[in-house]
Design an enzyme around this catalytic site. Sequence first.
Site, PDB file in Angstrom:
ATOM      1  N   HIS A  59       0.865  -1.189   0.000  1.00  0.00           N
ATOM      2  CA  HIS A  59       0.000   0.000   0.000  1.00  0.00           C
ATOM      3  C   HIS A  59       0.896   1.232   0.000  1.00  0.00           C
ATOM      4  O   HIS A  59       1.607   1.478   0.970  1.00  0.00           O
ATOM      5  CB  HIS A  59      -0.927  -0.004   1.223  1.00  0.00           C
ATOM      6  CG  HIS A  59      -1.900  -1.148   1.221  1.00  0.00           C
ATOM      7  ND1 HIS A  59      -3.112  -1.100   0.562  1.00  0.00           N
ATOM      8  CD2 HIS A  59      -1.825  -2.382   1.759  1.00  0.00           C
ATOM      9  CE1 HIS A  59      -3.755  -2.252   0.715  1.00  0.00           C
ATOM     10  NE2 HIS A  59      -2.993  -3.055   1.443  1.00  0.00           N
ATOM     11  N   ASP A 151      -8.477  -5.245  -2.623  1.00  0.00           N
ATOM     12  CA  ASP A 151      -7.888  -5.477  -1.306  1.00  0.00           C
ATOM     13  C   ASP A 151      -8.239  -4.402  -0.288  1.00  0.00           C
ATOM     14  O   ASP A 151      -8.256  -3.211  -0.591  1.00  0.00           O
ATOM     15  CB  ASP A 151      -6.373  -5.599  -1.368  1.00  0.00           C
ATOM     16  CG  ASP A 151      -5.812  -5.840   0.012  1.00  0.00           C
ATOM     17  OD1 ASP A 151      -6.135  -6.897   0.579  1.00  0.00           O
ATOM     18  OD2 ASP A 151      -5.122  -4.964   0.547  1.00  0.00           O
ATOM     19  N   ASN A 277      -5.501  -6.733   9.242  1.00  0.00           N
ATOM     20  CA  ASN A 277      -6.582  -7.491   8.616  1.00  0.00           C
ATOM     21  C   ASN A 277      -6.028  -8.326   7.454  1.00  0.00           C
ATOM     22  O   ASN A 277      -5.461  -7.746   6.529  1.00  0.00           O
ATOM     23  CB  ASN A 277      -7.644  -6.518   8.094  1.00  0.00           C
ATOM     24  CG  ASN A 277      -8.904  -7.244   7.683  1.00  0.00           C
ATOM     25  OD1 ASN A 277      -9.130  -8.384   8.080  1.00  0.00           O
ATOM     26  ND2 ASN A 277      -9.703  -6.609   6.853  1.00  0.00           N
ATOM     27  N   ASP A 304       2.026  -6.845   2.438  1.00  0.00           N
ATOM     28  CA  ASP A 304       0.853  -6.083   2.901  1.00  0.00           C
ATOM     29  C   ASP A 304       1.300  -4.846   3.688  1.00  0.00           C
ATOM     30  O   ASP A 304       0.678  -4.459   4.675  1.00  0.00           O
ATOM     31  CB  ASP A 304      -0.112  -6.938   3.720  1.00  0.00           C
ATOM     32  CG  ASP A 304      -1.498  -6.301   3.797  1.00  0.00           C
ATOM     33  OD1 ASP A 304      -1.714  -5.225   3.205  1.00  0.00           O
ATOM     34  OD2 ASP A 304      -2.377  -6.881   4.461  1.00  0.00           O
ATOM     35  N   PRO A 322      -6.507  -1.069  10.581  1.00  0.00           N
ATOM     36  CA  PRO A 322      -5.683  -2.275  10.521  1.00  0.00           C
ATOM     37  C   PRO A 322      -4.515  -2.097   9.565  1.00  0.00           C
ATOM     38  O   PRO A 322      -4.651  -1.434   8.527  1.00  0.00           O
ATOM     39  CB  PRO A 322      -6.661  -3.328   9.996  1.00  0.00           C
ATOM     40  CG  PRO A 322      -7.621  -2.549   9.144  1.00  0.00           C
ATOM     41  CD  PRO A 322      -7.727  -1.180   9.766  1.00  0.00           C
TER      42      PRO A 322
HETATM   43  O1  DOR Z   1      -4.387  -4.689   7.498  1.00  0.00           O
HETATM   44  C1  DOR Z   1      -4.741  -4.316   6.383  1.00  0.00           C
HETATM   45  N1  DOR Z   1      -4.500  -3.068   5.952  1.00  0.00           N
HETATM   46  N2  DOR Z   1      -5.411  -5.171   5.604  1.00  0.00           N
HETATM   47  C2  DOR Z   1      -5.980  -4.781   4.458  1.00  0.00           C
HETATM   48  O2  DOR Z   1      -6.590  -5.590   3.821  1.00  0.00           O
HETATM   49  C3  DOR Z   1      -5.894  -3.379   4.006  1.00  0.00           C
HETATM   50  C4  DOR Z   1      -4.728  -2.698   4.596  1.00  0.00           C
HETATM   51  C5  DOR Z   1      -4.780  -1.213   4.464  1.00  0.00           C
HETATM   52  O3  DOR Z   1      -5.095  -0.705   3.380  1.00  0.00           O
HETATM   53  O4  DOR Z   1      -4.447  -0.525   5.435  1.00  0.00           O
HETATM   54 ZN    ZN Z   2      -6.081  -7.284   2.365  1.00  0.00          ZN
END
Ligand code: DOR
Ligand code: ZN
Length: 430
Positions: A59, A151, A277, A304, A322
């Site tokens: 991300h 996602d 998550n 992630d 998360p």
């Molecule tokens: O922990 C997470 N953070 N899981 C996800 O699926 C999305 C991500 C986020 O974009 O922060």
């Molecule tokens: Zn995810």
Amino acid sequence: MSTVLVKGARPYGEGDPVDLLVRDGVIVAIASSVAAADAEVIDAGGLVALPGFVDLHTHLREPGREDTETIETGSRAAALGGYTAVFAMANTDPVADNAVIVEHVWRRGREVGLVDVHPVGAVTVGLKGEKLAELGTMANSAAQVRLFSDDGLCVADPLIMRRALEYTRALDVVVAQHAEEPRLTSGAQAHEGELAARLGLAGWPAVAEESIVARDCLLALHVGARLHVCHVSTEGTAEVLRWAKSRGTRVSAEVTPHHLLLDDERLRTYDPVNKVNPPLRTAADARALRAALAEGVLDCVATDHAPHAAQDKDCEWSAARPGMLGLQTALPIVVHTLVNPGLLDWRGVARVMSERPAEIARLPDQGRPIAVGEPATLTLVDPVGRWTVRGAELASIAANTPYEGMELPGTVVATLLRGKVTARDGKATA
Ligand code: DOR
Ligand code: ZN
């Protein structure tokens, strides 16, 4: 004309040390001793040379949350972590569900030039799960989108998922599913189990992930499409994948470093840095995931990497977002959980961090063998190096690392992208 001489590295940690001569981005000689007067020399004595790492799940938060990460800062973190390609998730603001946004991300990645930034396209318009986005337009844009994902959210509607698989099969691209049956995780705060119950946190049951993975494997088999499963977090999901693969399903799967190492015992801290998550599962799940990755039931490691602002993490658990940082700590966690315990050798690290993810995303010039005539897209690792993680010192704007203060083994000494040194001795260079 640029020339780089990497002196004394052991490719894949095997055999005697060799020198690698790189001219104009390509490995042109590998021998016990190579001389080149005009070269930039990297002393790689004692280091392991691996193909550059590929992260299918990052991300980068641009556009929209440049207060937490930008394509530039995320690229620095990636290069420092040994990555040469990352896939930037689509849950930005605005969402990357059209050619304009994915081309912007792709172009900005090229301008920064530290790592190949491949935008992920959203599967559905606005991540709403209702209407397919224009997958073909994104795939055929300058950004050449190869991975599509909502996602953060699951493509929960089975008919939308079926249509997405039909389109992606025709385009020879792949859907990466965030597997979470939303009807089973409404209000969920932590892994559903004894600990969450005692702490009074609403549970996120393993079956919410496993049921979607089972359904999507069956859909992918029915349609004849490929499917990629994001951040597998439970032993049961690994069992479903083992079964699906044995039946010939074209499915691949990733696991995060945090699900390999951490477990729901972290809930006792009440520190939302541990909120993610899918949630941290049990120690038995983490053990099963390590074994499944070593065996190949899980294909690769993906970070992630999820930067969040301090105000979105330093708050009460239920209000916290998360996600955790991952790019600069991924290799050390893999060394700690798999290499040092003897579950994976350096060939295996190359497979799960570079070769398999490059194959899944069909990247022609990443995850290549370390051989003459191949691109010099490499990561040089000190296998006995150690460092102590400090969130404030990481290249990301955000600092939400769950490994704060931990001393981890395995340091990235240098990263090369097609012969260009993008990180060296802890500094991103471009
Ligand atoms: O922990 C997470 N953070 N899981 C996800 O699926 C999305 C991500 C986020 O974009 O922060
Ligand atoms: Zn995810």
